[in-house]
Design a protein around this motif. Structure first.
Motif, PDB file in Angstrom:
ATOM      1  N   THR A 143       0.761  -0.984   0.049  1.00  0.00           N
ATOM      2  CA  THR A 143       0.062   0.082   0.008  1.00  0.00           C
ATOM      3  C   THR A 143       0.960   1.069   0.011  1.00  0.00           C
ATOM      4  OG1 THR A 143      -0.123   0.251   2.381  1.00  0.00           O
ATOM      5  CG2 THR A 143      -1.750  -1.226   1.210  1.00  0.00           C
ATOM      6  N   LEU A 144       0.293   2.387  -0.173  1.00  0.00           N
ATOM      7  CA  LEU A 144       0.960   3.567  -0.082  1.00  0.00           C
ATOM      8  C   LEU A 144       1.570   3.883   1.187  1.00  0.00           C
ATOM      9  CD1 LEU A 144      -1.162   5.998  -2.280  1.00  0.00           C
ATOM     10  CD2 LEU A 144       0.997   4.858  -2.937  1.00  0.00           C
ATOM     11  N   ALA A 145       1.066   3.476   2.267  1.00  0.00           N
ATOM     12  CA  ALA A 145       1.623   3.632   3.662  1.00  0.00           C
ATOM     13  C   ALA A 145       2.644   2.870   3.748  1.00  0.00           C
ATOM     14  CB  ALA A 145       0.389   3.459   4.665  1.00  0.00           C
ATOM     15  N   GLU A 146       2.522   1.619   3.407  1.00  0.00           N
ATOM     16  CA  GLU A 146       4.077   0.677   3.585  1.00  0.00           C
ATOM     17  C   GLU A 146       5.002   0.929   2.657  1.00  0.00           C
ATOM     18  OE1 GLU A 146       1.567  -3.682   4.175  1.00  0.00           O
ATOM     19  OE2 GLU A 146       2.070  -2.786   2.280  1.00  0.00           O
ATOM     20  N   GLU A 147       4.935   1.706   1.542  1.00  0.00           N
ATOM     21  CA  GLU A 147       5.856   2.273   0.570  1.00  0.00           C
ATOM     22  C   GLU A 147       6.295   3.670   1.325  1.00  0.00           C
ATOM     23  OE1 GLU A 147       4.501   2.848  -3.321  1.00  0.00           O
ATOM     24  OE2 GLU A 147       3.885   0.978  -3.556  1.00  0.00           O
ATOM     25  N   LYS A 148       5.640   4.461   2.062  1.00  0.00           N
ATOM     26  CA  LYS A 148       6.162   5.381   2.585  1.00  0.00           C
ATOM     27  C   LYS A 148       6.893   4.908   3.932  1.00  0.00           C
ATOM     28  CE  LYS A 148       6.065  10.009   3.423  1.00  0.00           C
ATOM     29  NZ  LYS A 148       6.790  10.910   2.280  1.00  0.00           N
ATOM     30  N   LEU A 149       6.556   4.077   4.459  1.00  0.00           N
ATOM     31  CA  LEU A 149       7.483   3.486   5.464  1.00  0.00           C
ATOM     32  C   LEU A 149       8.823   2.838   5.331  1.00  0.00           C
ATOM     33  CD1 LEU A 149       7.262   2.278   8.748  1.00  0.00           C
ATOM     34  CD2 LEU A 149       6.720   0.119   7.683  1.00  0.00           C
ATOM     35  N   LEU A 150       8.909   2.087   4.117  1.00  0.00           N
ATOM     36  CA  LEU A 150      10.024   1.840   3.443  1.00  0.00           C
ATOM     37  C   LEU A 150      10.874   3.184   3.182  1.00  0.00           C
ATOM     38  CD1 LEU A 150       9.098  -0.997   0.983  1.00  0.00           C
ATOM     39  CD2 LEU A 150      10.384  -1.281   3.028  1.00  0.00           C
ATOM     40  N   GLU A 151      10.388   3.986   2.652  1.00  0.00           N
ATOM     41  CA  GLU A 151      11.091   5.157   2.148  1.00  0.00           C
ATOM     42  C   GLU A 151      11.638   5.960   3.288  1.00  0.00           C
ATOM     43  OE1 GLU A 151       9.882   9.629   0.089  1.00  0.00           O
ATOM     44  OE2 GLU A 151       8.671   7.883  -0.433  1.00  0.00           O
ATOM     45  N   ASN A 152      10.945   6.026   4.058  1.00  0.00           N
ATOM     46  CA  ASN A 152      11.415   6.522   5.585  1.00  0.00           C
ATOM     47  C   ASN A 152      12.627   5.770   6.175  1.00  0.00           C
ATOM     48  OD1 ASN A 152       9.944   8.758   5.416  1.00  0.00           O
ATOM     49  ND2 ASN A 152       8.231   8.009   6.620  1.00  0.00           N
ATOM     50  N   TYR A 153      12.488   4.416   6.212  1.00  0.00           N
ATOM     51  CA  TYR A 153      13.427   3.614   6.843  1.00  0.00           C
ATOM     52  C   TYR A 153      14.687   3.402   6.056  1.00  0.00           C
ATOM     53  CZ  TYR A 153      15.751  -0.838   8.415  1.00  0.00           C
ATOM     54  OH  TYR A 153      16.683  -1.561   9.151  1.00  0.00           O
ATOM     55  N   PHE A 154      14.610   3.515   4.592  1.00  0.00           N
ATOM     56  CA  PHE A 154      15.979   3.541   3.979  1.00  0.00           C
ATOM     57  C   PHE A 154      16.612   4.923   3.912  1.00  0.00           C
ATOM     58  CE2 PHE A 154      14.292  -0.470   2.573  1.00  0.00           C
ATOM     59  CZ  PHE A 154      15.456  -1.445   2.735  1.00  0.00           C
ATOM     60  N   ASN A 155      15.648   6.010   4.056  1.00  0.00           N
ATOM     61  CA  ASN A 155      16.396   7.280   3.822  1.00  0.00           C
ATOM     62  C   ASN A 155      16.882   8.040   5.274  1.00  0.00           C
ATOM     63  OD1 ASN A 155      16.115   7.907   1.427  1.00  0.00           O
ATOM     64  ND2 ASN A 155      13.827   8.373   1.592  1.00  0.00           N
ATOM     65  N   ASN A 156      16.747   7.004   6.475  1.00  0.00           N
ATOM     66  CA  ASN A 156      17.467   7.457   7.744  1.00  0.00           C
ATOM     67  C   ASN A 156      18.859   6.791   7.897  1.00  0.00           C
ATOM     68  OD1 ASN A 156      15.040   8.533   8.990  1.00  0.00           O
ATOM     69  ND2 ASN A 156      14.105   6.728   9.608  1.00  0.00           N
ATOM     70  N   GLU A 157      19.518   7.069   8.769  1.00  0.00           N
ATOM     71  CA  GLU A 157      20.804   6.736   8.728  1.00  0.00           C
ATOM     72  C   GLU A 157      20.904   5.205   9.685  1.00  0.00           C
ATOM     73  OE1 GLU A 157      23.975   9.212   9.187  1.00  0.00           O
ATOM     74  OE2 GLU A 157      22.630  10.583   7.877  1.00  0.00           O
ATOM     75  N   LYS A 158      19.991   4.607  10.398  1.00  0.00           N
ATOM     76  CA  LYS A 158      19.842   3.564  10.925  1.00  0.00           C
ATOM     77  C   LYS A 158      19.338   2.292  10.094  1.00  0.00           C
ATOM     78  CE  LYS A 158      19.245   5.853  15.537  1.00  0.00           C
ATOM     79  NZ  LYS A 158      18.198   6.001  16.457  1.00  0.00           N
ATOM     80  N   ILE A 159      20.162   1.680   9.433  1.00  0.00           N
ATOM     81  CA  ILE A 159      19.752   0.491   8.448  1.00  0.00           C
ATOM     82  C   ILE A 159      20.473  -0.608   8.971  1.00  0.00           C
ATOM     83  CG2 ILE A 159      19.546  -0.379   6.032  1.00  0.00           C
ATOM     84  CD1 ILE A 159      19.522   2.782   5.339  1.00  0.00           C
ATOM     85  N   SER A 160      19.973  -1.908   9.093  1.00  0.00           N
ATOM     86  CA  SER A 160      20.472  -2.727   9.553  1.00  0.00           C
ATOM     87  C   SER A 160      21.334  -3.480   8.131  1.00  0.00           C
ATOM     88  CB  SER A 160      19.630  -4.112   9.679  1.00  0.00           C
ATOM     89  OG  SER A 160      18.737  -4.513   8.587  1.00  0.00           O
ATOM     90  N   GLY A 161      22.607  -4.113   8.656  1.00  0.00           N
ATOM     91  CA  GLY A 161      23.476  -4.527   7.754  1.00  0.00           C
ATOM     92  C   GLY A 161      22.924  -5.406   6.635  1.00  0.00           C
TER      93      GLY A 161
END
Length: 146
Positions: free
Chosen positions: A19-37
């Motif tokens: 959904t658009l909300a899930e895509e927004k969640l992915l976008e926010n997650y990957f544009n942050n500095e805290k990403i798992s290895g």
């Protein structure tokens, strides 16, 4: 837990089922500095998508306006096509020969006489084939009696 949830959403994202909300969640997650290895490989993808969203064209586009003249022009094309078709159909029907009763009888008599002449021609051709046998007989007779 958050990493497992992101992985599930990523799988759904690549299948086109988010959904658009899930895509927004992915976008926010990957544009942050805290990403798992194990998810670092997807960061450039989402960074590129973010950069593509920010792009704007500097080129000016002039879209033609629909005017009343174009509508009238299209209407005239339809009228012209209809006239051409009507002219063609009319020419076809009026070019057909109209025979009187006397002319029809004359054509029927002509066809009958044509068939009779063909029959006569066939019979004459059969007779000339028989004459070739007679001429062959005469040649053989002349050779014998010489």
């Amino acid at each position: 837990m958050e990493s497992a949830n992101i992985k599930q959403i990523l799988e759904a994202y690549f299948e086109g089922e988010t959904t658009l909300a899930e895509e927004k969640l992915l976008e926010n997650y990957f544009n942050n500095e805290k990403i798992s290895g194990d998810l670092l490989q997807y960061q450039p993808l989402f960074a590129g998508l973010k950069a593509a969203k920010a792009e704007q064209s500097t080129r000016a586009f002039n879209l033609p306006e629909t005017s009343k003249q174009k509508i009238i022009k299209t209407w005239w094309y339809g009228v012209a096509a209809m006239l051409v078709v009507a002219f063609g159909v009319g020419t076809f029907f009026f070019s057909q020969p109209q025979y009187s009763q006397e002319e029809k009888e004359a054509l029927a008599a002509f066809e009958k006489s044509k068939q009779a002449m063909l029959l006569l021609s066939e019979n004459l051709n059969k007779g000339t084939q028989q004459l070739t046998h007679v001429s062959q007989f005469e040649k053989t007779k002349d050779r014998i009696f010489e």
